[in-house]
Design a protein around this motif. Structure first.
Motif, PDB file in Angstrom:
ATOM      1  N   VAL A 120       0.743  -1.283  -0.030  1.00 19.08           N
ATOM      2  CA  VAL A 120      -0.194   0.596  -0.320  1.00 19.08           C
ATOM      3  C   VAL A 120       1.164   1.332  -0.238  1.00 19.08           C
ATOM      4  N   ASP A 121       0.664   2.350  -1.508  1.00 23.30           N
ATOM      5  CA  ASP A 121       1.349   3.888  -1.180  1.00 23.30           C
ATOM      6  C   ASP A 121       0.515   4.625  -0.546  1.00 23.30           C
ATOM      7  N   PRO A 122       1.399   5.420   0.142  1.00 18.41           N
ATOM      8  CA  PRO A 122       0.404   6.046   0.835  1.00 18.41           C
ATOM      9  C   PRO A 122       0.125   7.646   0.375  1.00 18.41           C
ATOM     10  N   ALA A 123       1.279   8.218  -1.100  1.00 22.88           N
ATOM     11  CA  ALA A 123       1.483   8.762  -1.359  1.00 22.88           C
ATOM     12  C   ALA A 123       0.070   9.383  -2.266  1.00 22.88           C
ATOM     13  N   GLY A 124      -1.142   8.260  -2.562  1.00 22.04           N
ATOM     14  CA  GLY A 124      -2.458   8.874  -3.714  1.00 22.04           C
ATOM     15  C   GLY A 124      -3.103   9.598  -1.856  1.00 22.04           C
ATOM     16  N   ALA A 125      -2.468   9.305  -0.966  1.00 21.92           N
ATOM     17  CA  ALA A 125      -4.176   9.344  -0.058  1.00 21.92           C
ATOM     18  C   ALA A 125      -3.377  10.447   0.303  1.00 21.92           C
ATOM     19  N   VAL A 126      -2.278  10.907  -0.046  1.00 25.63           N
ATOM     20  CA  VAL A 126      -1.858  12.274   1.143  1.00 25.63           C
ATOM     21  C   VAL A 126      -1.939  12.953  -0.022  1.00 25.63           C
ATOM     22  N   GLY A 127      -1.699  12.907  -1.016  1.00 25.92           N
ATOM     23  CA  GLY A 127      -2.278  14.036  -1.954  1.00 25.92           C
ATOM     24  C   GLY A 127      -3.736  14.635  -1.450  1.00 25.92           C
ATOM     25  N   ASP A 128      -5.084  13.497  -1.591  1.00 20.07           N
ATOM     26  CA  ASP A 128      -5.646  13.383  -1.954  1.00 20.07           C
ATOM     27  C   ASP A 128      -6.522  15.087  -0.444  1.00 20.07           C
ATOM     28  N   VAL A 129      -6.130  13.698   1.054  1.00 19.11           N
ATOM     29  CA  VAL A 129      -6.262  14.708   1.943  1.00 19.11           C
ATOM     30  C   VAL A 129      -6.076  15.876   1.726  1.00 19.11           C
ATOM     31  N   ALA A 130      -4.361  16.176   1.251  1.00 18.64           N
ATOM     32  CA  ALA A 130      -4.099  17.947   0.878  1.00 18.64           C
ATOM     33  C   ALA A 130      -5.234  18.236   0.004  1.00 18.64           C
TER      34      ALA A 130
ATOM     35  N   LEU B  71       4.482   9.835   8.863  1.00 13.24           N
ATOM     36  CA  LEU B  71       3.015  10.019   7.734  1.00 13.24           C
ATOM     37  C   LEU B  71       2.982  11.734   7.857  1.00 13.24           C
ATOM     38  N   THR B  72       2.970  11.620   9.327  1.00 14.14           N
ATOM     39  CA  THR B  72       2.392  13.223   9.682  1.00 14.14           C
ATOM     40  C   THR B  72       2.816  14.112   8.803  1.00 14.14           C
ATOM     41  N   ALA B  73       4.650  13.986   8.686  1.00 18.34           N
ATOM     42  CA  ALA B  73       5.241  14.815   8.043  1.00 18.34           C
ATOM     43  C   ALA B  73       5.787  14.710   6.810  1.00 18.34           C
ATOM     44  N   ARG B  74       4.734  13.198   6.187  1.00 21.83           N
ATOM     45  CA  ARG B  74       4.421  13.407   4.406  1.00 21.83           C
ATOM     46  C   ARG B  74       3.607  14.345   4.500  1.00 21.83           C
ATOM     47  N   PHE B  75       2.674  14.670   5.486  1.00 17.69           N
ATOM     48  CA  PHE B  75       1.455  15.296   5.346  1.00 17.69           C
ATOM     49  C   PHE B  75       1.564  16.802   5.191  1.00 17.69           C
ATOM     50  N   ARG B  76       2.033  16.583   6.659  1.00 15.80           N
ATOM     51  CA  ARG B  76       3.026  18.601   6.567  1.00 15.80           C
ATOM     52  C   ARG B  76       3.525  19.165   5.915  1.00 15.80           C
TER      53      ARG B  76
ATOM     54  N   VAL C 272      -0.990  19.679   4.785  1.00 17.21           N
ATOM     55  CA  VAL C 272      -1.708  19.497   5.390  1.00 17.21           C
ATOM     56  C   VAL C 272      -0.656  20.038   7.096  1.00 17.21           C
ATOM     57  N   ASP C 273      -1.909  20.427   7.456  1.00 19.37           N
ATOM     58  CA  ASP C 273      -2.274  20.752   8.782  1.00 19.37           C
ATOM     59  C   ASP C 273      -1.995  19.713  10.037  1.00 19.37           C
TER      60      ASP C 273
ATOM     61  N   ASP D  48     -10.062  23.928  15.018  1.00 14.47           N
ATOM     62  CA  ASP D  48      -9.337  25.123  14.624  1.00 14.47           C
ATOM     63  C   ASP D  48      -8.519  24.580  13.349  1.00 14.47           C
ATOM     64  N   GLY D  49      -8.755  23.710  12.758  1.00 12.91           N
ATOM     65  CA  GLY D  49      -7.946  23.554  11.202  1.00 12.91           C
ATOM     66  C   GLY D  49      -7.171  22.359  11.138  1.00 12.91           C
TER      67      GLY D  49
END
Length: 310
Positions: free
Chosen positions: A26-36, A100-105, A109-110, A163-164
Motif C-alpha cells: 500500500v503506497d500512501p502517496a495518493g492518499a496524502v495528495g487527496d487529503v491535501a 506519515l505526519t511529516a509527509r502530510f505536512r 496539510v496541518d 481549529d483546522g
C-alpha cells in the motif's frame, strides 16, 4: 467520550476518516495528495494508519519472531506479548506516525500526529488473555497486550478539526487494566478507524491493495460495487476472505456506531480517496444494516477479536 459529532464542516459534507493500510503493497502517496486536496477545500479529514509490515520488520531487527493466532471465529490477528508490544509502540507511534505526519505536512496539510493513548483518544479494556485455535483445538493464551476499543474521545478530534488541524491517528490504544492503571495496548487499525468514523458520524474510506470486495476473491472483475440492503451486505460478508473479512467487519462496526457509509477501495490508483468517495470500490451504505440501523451509534461492544493485522 463518544458519540456523533455535530457542527464543524459544511452541513452537507460529513467528515471523512481515511484508513491508510500498513502493508508494504500500500503506497500512501495518493492518499496524502487527496487529503491535501480535501482539506484545502474545507473538508474535515481524520487519517488512521496501520503498520503491520513495519512492525514485523522491527521485530525482526530485534530478533523477535512475529506471531499470529487464529481466534475461535476464524479471524487472524497478532499475538502481542510484552516484547512485541514494545516493538509495536516503537514502530507505530514512534516511527510510522511521525513519518506519515511529516509527509502530510510536506503536502501542506496541518497534520497533528496522535496515538490512541493521547488524551484517551481510543480506550477500552485490555485483554490479557485471548481465545485462540491451535491445531484445531481451542485454547486460552495469556500475556496478550491487546484491547477492545469501547470509547473514542470525539471532543479531542472535534476540537482539532474545528481549529483546522488534520489528526493522524495510530494505535496503540489506552488499555484499562481494571484497577485504574492505563497501559498502551495493540488495537486493529481498521477497527480503530471504524470507531473514529462512528464517533464522528463520518464517511469511512478503507484503503487497501485491491479495488474492493470480490465475489470471486481471485477475480478483480467480480468486484461488488455496493451493498445497500441486508441481503447485499450478507453477500459481501460471504465473499470476504482473509484480511478482507476483518475490513468488512470493521465496516459494519463503523455503520453500527454512526458512520454514514464505508468504502473499501484501492490505495494505489490515482486520487484514491476522491475516487472512493466518487463511486470506486465497494461502498457499504448504512441502509445495509436494515431496520434499526445506527441504534447503537457511538457505543456498542466490538467482538472479542483484536490485534493489528494491516
Amino acid at each position: 467520550m463518544s458519540g456523533e459529532r455535530t457542527g464543524g464542516a459544511a452541513a452537507d459534507e460529513p467528515p471523512v476518516v481515511v484508513k491508510v493500510g500498513g502493508a508494504k503493497a500500500v503506497d500512501p502517496a495518493g492518499a496524502v495528495g487527496d487529503v491535501a486536496h480535501l482539506t484545502a477545500n474545507g473538508r474535515e479529514v481524520v487519517v488512521v494508519h496501520g503498520g503491520s509490515t513495519v512492525v514485523d520488520e522491527t521485530l525482526e531487527r530485534l530478533g523477535i519472531e512475529p506471531e499470529y493466532v487464529e481466534s475461535a471465529s476464524g479471524v487472524t490477528g497478532r499475538f502481542t506479548d510484552a516484547a512485541t508490544m514494545e516493538a509495536f509502540a516503537m514502530a507505530m507511534a514512534g516511527k510510522l506516525n511521525t513519518e506519515l505526519t511529516a509527509r502530510f505536512r510536506s503536502a501542506g496539510v496541518d497534520a497533528v500526529g496522535l496515538s490512541g493513548v493521547d488524551g484517551g483518544l481510543l480506550s477500552g479494556p485490555r485483554k490479557s488473555a485471548v481465545r485462540v485455535v491451535e491445531d484445531g483445538k481451542r485454547k486460552i493464551r495469556r500475556g496478550d497486550h491487546s484491547g477492545r476499543i469501547e470509547s473514542v474521545n470525539a471532543d479531542l478530534l472535534a476540537g482539532l478539526l474545528d481549529d483546522g488541524y488534520t489528526p493522524v491517528v495510530s494505535p496503540p490504544m489506552a488499555g484499562d487494566e481494571g484497577d485504574g492503571e492505563v497501559k498502551p495496548v495493540n488495537a486493529d487499525a481498521d477497527r480503530a478507524a471504524a470507531a473514529v468514523a462512528g464517533a464522528l458520524g463520518a464517511d469511512l474510506v478503507l484503503l487497501t491493495d485491491v479495488s474492493g470486495v470480490y465475489a470471486d476473491p481471485d477475480d478483480p472483475e467480480t468486484r461488488i460495487d455496493a451493498a445497500a440492503t441486508p441481503e447485499e451486505l450478507a453477500a459481501v460478508e460471504d465473499a470476504a476472505e482473509g484480511f478482507m473479512g476483518k475490513k468488512v467487519m470493521a465496516a459494519t462496526e463503523a455503520l453500527e456506531g454512526g458512520a454514514g457509509r464505508v468504502v473499501i477501495a484501492d490505495a494505489n490508483v490515482r486520487d484514491p480517496v476522491v475516487a472512493a468517495l466518487g463511486g470506486e470500490g465497494t461502498a457499504i451504505e448504512r441502509s445495509a444494516l436494515g431496520d434499526g440501523a445506527g441504534d447503537d451509534a457511538g457505543g456498542g461492544e466490538a467482538p472479542e477479536e483484536g490485534g493489528e493485522t494491516a
